[in-house]
Design a protein around this motif. Structure first.
Motif: not given
Length: 226
Positions: A60-87
């Motif tokens: 699934x494709x997830x938009x991370x709004x205000x992704x910051x350093x990528x921790x913890x959310x982008x890292x967590x979601x990628x590790x769960x097998x999701x496709x992450x786009x951060x801004x």
């Protein structure tokens, strides 16, 4: 996303944010990794990310709004097998996110830049403490824009701080930023008016590790596009 989704006034309001938020970006460029030291424990954010990862199918494709350093959310979601786009508005934060989560895609963009639909549609959006950087008059427009970026039935994990404030300057890790917040009932009305169904709620009392920053009540909403 068509202009009809948000309306001309909504687009105009969000466009002004590109100018208004330049100081916000500079603050977070300066803060850099110090943000992680001040907010090392993110139980509520991890819990909300877990809700997304457990609810969404792999890929699934997830938009991370205000992704910051990528921790913890982008890292967590990628590790769960999701496709992450951060801004994120901060170039420093985006650079760190790319280093920390190379499997994801990151862009230095203002929230207003998303109004043209350049990044496509998503199965979910994570917006953890990013909308609190907006004046209250702009938050409903931003929520409706994110609603328009979601596929039918898409999810939004939203977090704000409980506070009856509107675009108030506060000292923050050696810088000054402007923040807004809502009380619980007011926030529920705002998200419902923007077209979201509330499917879950959490609140956490959080004490930052920095003595400069006071304890806060963090509000988490699990939302579905109605």
């Amino acid at each position: 996303m068509s202009g009809a989704c948000l309306g001309y006034e909504g687009y105009a309001a969000l466009s002004r944010l590109v100018v208004d938020r330049v100081g916000q970006a500079e603050a977070f460029d300066d803060i850099g990794s110090r943000y992680e030291y001040a907010y090392p424990h993110k139980k509520g954010q991890l819990s909300a990310g877990q809700w997304l990862s457990h609810t969404l199918p792999a890929g699934s494709r997830v938009l991370d709004v205000g992704c910051g350093t990528g921790f913890p959310t982008a890292r967590q979601l990628v590790d769960a097998g999701l496709e992450v786009v951060g801004v994120d508005l901060s170039a420093t934060m985006v650079a760190r996110a790319r280093e920390n989560v190379p499997e994801a895609e990151f862009h230095q963009l203002d929230l207003a830049d998303l109004r043209d639909g350049r990044l496509g549609h998503f199965d979910a959006v994570a917006a953890f403490f990013s909308l609190l950087m907006l004046p209250r008059t702009e938050i409903p427009h931003a929520l409706r824009m994110l609603h328009g970026h979601l596929r039918p039935g898409g999810l939004l994990a939203l977090a704000l701080v409980e506070a009856d404030v509107d675009d108030v300057p506060i000292p923050f890790l050696g810088n000054s930023i402007r923040v807004s917040g809502y009380l619980w009932d007011d926030l529920r009305h705002v998200v419902s008016d923007a077209g979201f169904e509330i499917v879950g709620e959490e609140s956490h009392v959080y004490a930052p590790s920095s003595t400069e920053l006071p304890p806060e009540i963090q509000l988490y909403l699990h939302l579905r596009r109605a």
